[in-house]
Design a protein around this motif. Structure first.
Motif, mmCIF file in Angstrom:
data_model
loop_
_atom_site.group_PDB
_atom_site.id
_atom_site.type_symbol
_atom_site.label_atom_id
_atom_site.label_comp_id
_atom_site.label_asym_id
_atom_site.label_seq_id
_atom_site.Cartn_x
_atom_site.Cartn_y
_atom_site.Cartn_z
ATOM 1 N N LYS A 278 0.814 -1.212 0.000
ATOM 2 C CA LYS A 278 0.000 0.000 0.000
ATOM 3 C C LYS A 278 0.850 1.265 0.000
ATOM 4 O O LYS A 278 0.319 2.372 -0.085
ATOM 5 C CB LYS A 278 -0.962 0.015 1.190
ATOM 6 C CG LYS A 278 -0.299 -0.033 2.541
ATOM 7 C CD LYS A 278 -1.345 -0.103 3.635
ATOM 8 C CE LYS A 278 -0.675 -0.148 4.997
ATOM 9 N NZ LYS A 278 -1.644 -0.244 6.093
ATOM 10 N N SER A 279 2.181 1.108 0.057
ATOM 11 C CA SER A 279 3.085 2.265 0.035
ATOM 12 C C SER A 279 4.181 2.154 -1.018
ATOM 13 O O SER A 279 5.073 2.998 -1.053
ATOM 14 C CB SER A 279 3.749 2.447 1.407
ATOM 15 O OG SER A 279 2.791 2.701 2.402
ATOM 16 N N TYR B 204 6.133 5.461 -0.309
ATOM 17 C CA TYR B 204 5.528 6.428 0.610
ATOM 18 C C TYR B 204 6.098 6.176 2.000
ATOM 19 O O TYR B 204 5.903 5.111 2.580
ATOM 20 C CB TYR B 204 4.011 6.253 0.598
ATOM 21 C CG TYR B 204 3.229 7.376 1.230
ATOM 22 C CD1 TYR B 204 2.649 8.372 0.445
ATOM 23 C CD2 TYR B 204 3.043 7.440 2.609
ATOM 24 C CE1 TYR B 204 1.917 9.396 1.008
ATOM 25 C CE2 TYR B 204 2.311 8.463 3.187
ATOM 26 C CZ TYR B 204 1.743 9.434 2.374
ATOM 27 O OH TYR B 204 1.009 10.464 2.945
ATOM 28 N N ARG C 190 4.261 11.832 5.619
ATOM 29 C CA ARG C 190 3.847 12.179 4.257
ATOM 30 C C ARG C 190 5.025 12.726 3.435
ATOM 31 O O ARG C 190 5.302 13.924 3.417
ATOM 32 C CB ARG C 190 2.687 13.191 4.272
ATOM 33 C CG ARG C 190 2.148 13.423 2.875
ATOM 34 C CD ARG C 190 0.882 14.227 2.789
ATOM 35 N NE ARG C 190 0.547 14.403 1.391
ATOM 36 C CZ ARG C 190 0.483 15.580 0.766
ATOM 37 N NH1 ARG C 190 0.645 16.699 1.430
ATOM 38 N NH2 ARG C 190 0.206 15.629 -0.518
ATOM 39 N N ALA D 84 7.670 11.142 -0.170
ATOM 40 C CA ALA D 84 7.905 10.034 -1.098
ATOM 41 C C ALA D 84 9.378 9.963 -1.481
ATOM 42 O O ALA D 84 10.039 10.986 -1.677
ATOM 43 C CB ALA D 84 7.054 10.201 -2.349
ATOM 44 N N LYS E 4 11.949 8.235 -4.311
ATOM 45 C CA LYS E 4 11.952 7.614 -5.639
ATOM 46 C C LYS E 4 13.360 7.162 -5.994
ATOM 47 O O LYS E 4 14.325 7.883 -5.774
ATOM 48 C CB LYS E 4 11.450 8.618 -6.686
ATOM 49 C CG LYS E 4 9.975 8.925 -6.526
ATOM 50 C CD LYS E 4 9.531 10.123 -7.311
ATOM 51 C CE LYS E 4 8.127 10.513 -6.852
ATOM 52 N NZ LYS E 4 7.694 11.802 -7.316
ATOM 53 N N THR F 68 10.516 13.681 -2.253
ATOM 54 C CA THR F 68 9.447 14.683 -2.322
ATOM 55 C C THR F 68 8.897 14.906 -0.928
ATOM 56 O O THR F 68 8.497 13.948 -0.249
ATOM 57 C CB THR F 68 8.310 14.201 -3.260
ATOM 58 O OG1 THR F 68 8.872 13.901 -4.536
ATOM 59 C CG2 THR F 68 7.240 15.262 -3.420
ATOM 60 N N PRO G 293 6.231 17.426 1.267
ATOM 61 C CA PRO G 293 5.289 18.545 1.392
ATOM 62 C C PRO G 293 5.685 19.444 2.572
ATOM 63 O O PRO G 293 6.114 18.953 3.612
ATOM 64 C CB PRO G 293 3.952 17.852 1.660
ATOM 65 C CG PRO G 293 4.152 16.433 1.271
ATOM 66 C CD PRO G 293 5.593 16.138 1.515
ATOM 67 N N THR H 64 5.412 22.224 -1.850
ATOM 68 C CA THR H 64 6.026 20.894 -1.950
ATOM 69 C C THR H 64 7.453 21.063 -2.455
ATOM 70 O O THR H 64 7.696 21.802 -3.415
ATOM 71 C CB THR H 64 5.244 19.992 -2.932
ATOM 72 O OG1 THR H 64 3.892 19.900 -2.498
ATOM 73 C CG2 THR H 64 5.836 18.593 -2.990
ATOM 74 N N ASN I 6 -2.284 6.245 0.332
ATOM 75 C CA ASN I 6 -0.894 6.646 0.085
ATOM 76 C C ASN I 6 -0.576 6.641 -1.411
ATOM 77 O O ASN I 6 0.045 7.560 -1.933
ATOM 78 C CB ASN I 6 0.079 5.706 0.811
ATOM 79 C CG ASN I 6 0.005 5.853 2.316
ATOM 80 O OD1 ASN I 6 -0.661 6.734 2.824
ATOM 81 N ND2 ASN I 6 0.689 4.965 3.033
ATOM 82 N N ASP J 71 -1.898 9.590 -3.417
ATOM 83 C CA ASP J 71 -1.352 10.927 -3.147
ATOM 84 C C ASP J 71 -0.538 11.411 -4.352
ATOM 85 O O ASP J 71 0.290 10.662 -4.880
ATOM 86 C CB ASP J 71 -0.444 10.836 -1.898
ATOM 87 C CG ASP J 71 -0.095 12.202 -1.345
ATOM 88 O OD1 ASP J 71 0.231 13.099 -2.142
ATOM 89 O OD2 ASP J 71 -0.149 12.377 -0.118
ATOM 90 N N PRO J 72 -0.738 12.667 -4.801
ATOM 91 C CA PRO J 72 -0.003 13.162 -5.980
ATOM 92 C C PRO J 72 1.520 13.087 -5.834
ATOM 93 O O PRO J 72 2.226 12.977 -6.838
ATOM 94 C CB PRO J 72 -0.451 14.621 -6.084
ATOM 95 C CG PRO J 72 -1.785 14.665 -5.424
ATOM 96 C CD PRO J 72 -1.738 13.640 -4.331
ATOM 97 N N ILE J 73 2.035 13.105 -4.605
ATOM 98 C CA ILE J 73 3.499 13.037 -4.443
ATOM 99 C C ILE J 73 4.048 11.669 -4.866
ATOM 100 O O ILE J 73 5.249 11.518 -5.051
ATOM 101 C CB ILE J 73 3.950 13.340 -2.992
ATOM 102 C CG1 ILE J 73 3.434 12.285 -2.011
ATOM 103 C CG2 ILE J 73 3.538 14.730 -2.565
ATOM 104 C CD1 ILE J 73 4.043 12.399 -0.616
#
Lengths: 389, 81
Positions: free
Chosen positions: A185-186, A243, A247, A249, A251, A273, A275, A281, B39, B42-44
């Motif tokens: 889920k992440s 994720y 909050r 991310a 990559k 990334t 926020p 962001t 999750n 989310d746009p990120i």
């Protein structure tokens, strides 16, 4: 030899394409709904400055959907180039020119299948290019998996300024397959492969190679470069986005590339990334790239016409590059304005350093073949404004 | 080239196995439910949040490097060329 390799590549690619189309059709039996990209109008100013080359200009994209079935888009892009690069100052004089690129596309959602068709025209004084791209993608397995296929065909016309008789052609084909999978889920992972074949006049009509010439006062002389008329390349990439427990991310990307000219390249990228308060962001990224030289590359050939194929373009030399980049974007609502729903302003800056392993800086005063290796840094800026509706 | 071909062959086999599995013969079922995808949505988490902007950076690299292709996107006609 090269022609046989290209034919074999085409046959293999067609078989691979048929297999994958069959898989897509099969996957449709177990598919779920896809959605069209969001409606948006983007305008961007871009700028590149490095190694004596300055390129800047605008890019405008407009996209609009109709009845949640069809989305049409258009992109207009301009490069305004002024070049006094190491290649140019060594053998010719500085120049400036403009390149415009216009793209039109339509995306169609039929049932649960997404089709994309686009046409791109690129035009400058001495080079014109028309490209058609077709893509199909499909979500399946409870929307945890996405498969995409693409094919592109391009036809280029190469000219040489000051020589009205000179006209050459290039034909390009691009086969692509992409597979994305939700792992947890992440965590989302994507695999992408591109096979590209070019046939025709592939070298630059202005560039030269240098060769040792004992009769010259500087120890060398120049002659026109000469590339093979075919090139086939393969690139495969794996990228993931994760994720984090808060909050943000992370990559990660790795790509491997090889081609029939003997170039092998690897690059990796790490991006983060985050926020920030106030609808901001921040993105930070680092990219490392390394490649080996083409089989027919040499900084200094031992004599004139030393080989069948000759190149001294620094793009075909062995080098590494390191890039650091940061972006800051601000999102805002537009509830009070009719038609628009939200907007975004984004400023990005990237710093790239290139270090060549066998391309020498011949503007330096040194005996032929013992000049220092060339290196340069470049700054890339993007100022981006987007409206959603 | 050989390693790339092997990679593609393995990728094709993996996708075929996965698709077959997804269709029920191996009773492989989606393991992340729709309500667990906050999750991911989310746009990120997007690989390509702003296509025009990322296409430009790809263009910058492609013009100065020998490598090309596999830069991202899934062939959906995103205007990334």
């Amino acid at each position: 030899m090269v022609a046989v390799a290209v034919t074999r590549f085409k046959v293999t690619a067609v078989i691979r394409l048929i297999t994958l189309v069959a898989l897509v059709v099969f996957a449709m039996l177990n598919s779920h709904a896809a959605i069209l990209p969001e409606d948006r109008a983007d305008i961007m100013y871009h700028s590149y400055d490095g190694g004596g080359v300055k390129v800047d200009g605008p890019s405008v994209l407009v996209r609009k959907a109709y009845k949640d079935k069809i989305s049409v888009w258009a992109n207009y892009y301009v490069d305004m180039i002024s070049s006094a690069s190491i290649d140019v100052v060594s053998t010719a004089s500085a120049y400036s020119e403009e390149r415009t690129e216009t793209s039109l596309g339509v995306d169609y959602l039929h049932g649960k299948t997404f089709f994309g068709l686009s046409f791109t025209n690129s035009d400058e004084d001495d080079y014109a290019s028309d490209t058609v791209n077709f893509g199909i993608s499909q979500d399946f397995f409870g929307d945890l998996s996405t498969i995409g296929l693409s094919y592109g065909y391009g036809k280029d016309t190469v000219r040489r300024n000051g020589d009205d008789v000179f006209v050459e052609k290039v034909h390009k084909q691009n086969f692509g397959v992409s597979f994305s999978q939700v792992i947890t889920k992440s965590l989302l992972v994507n695999l992408t492969y591109n096979g590209i074949t070019d046939e025709g006049f592939l070298n630059n009509p202005y560039r030269s190679v240098r060769y040792a010439d004992p009769l010259s006062a500087i120890g060398y002389a120049f002659e026109a470069e000469r590339y093979p008329e075919t090139r086939t390349s393969s690139a495969a990439a794996i990228r993931g986005v994760y994720y984090l427990p808060y909050r943000a991310a992370l990559k990660l990307e790795y790509r491997h590339f090889s081609d029939t000219w003997g170039i092998v390249a690897n690059n990796g990228e790490l991006a983060y990334t985050h926020p920030l308060p106030g609808s901001l962001t921040m993105d930070v990224r680092y990219r490392y790239y390394t490649q080996s030289e083409a089989d027919f590359y040499s900084d200094l050939f031992p004599r004139t016409q030393a080989r069948n194929f000759l190149a001294r373009d620094k793009e075909l030399a062995a080098f590494t590059s390191n890039s650091f980049g940061v972006s800051l974007s601000y999102e805002f609502g537009l509830e009070l304005m009719p038609f628009f729903t939200s907007g975004e302003i984004n400023l990005s800056a990237d710093y790239v350093s290139f270090d060549y392993a066998n391309f020498r800086d011949i503007t330096a005063a040194a005996p032929a073949g013992s000049e220092p290796f060339y290196e340069f840094n470049a700054t890339v800026l993007r100022l981006f404004f987007s409206l959603r509706y | 080239m050989k390693s790339i071909r092997s990679f593609c062959f393995a990728l094709t086999i993996a996708m075929a196995s996965f698709t077959l599995g997804a269709c029920g013969s191996m009773e492989l079922k989606p393991w992340v439910s729709p309500y667990e995808r906050n999750n991911l949505a989310d746009p990120i988490m997007s690989f390509n949040r702003d296509p025009v902007s990322s296409a430009y950076l790809h263009h910058v690299y492609q013009a100065r490097e020998g490598a090309r292709g596999a830069e991202g996107g899934s062939g959906g006609g995103c205007g990334c060329n």
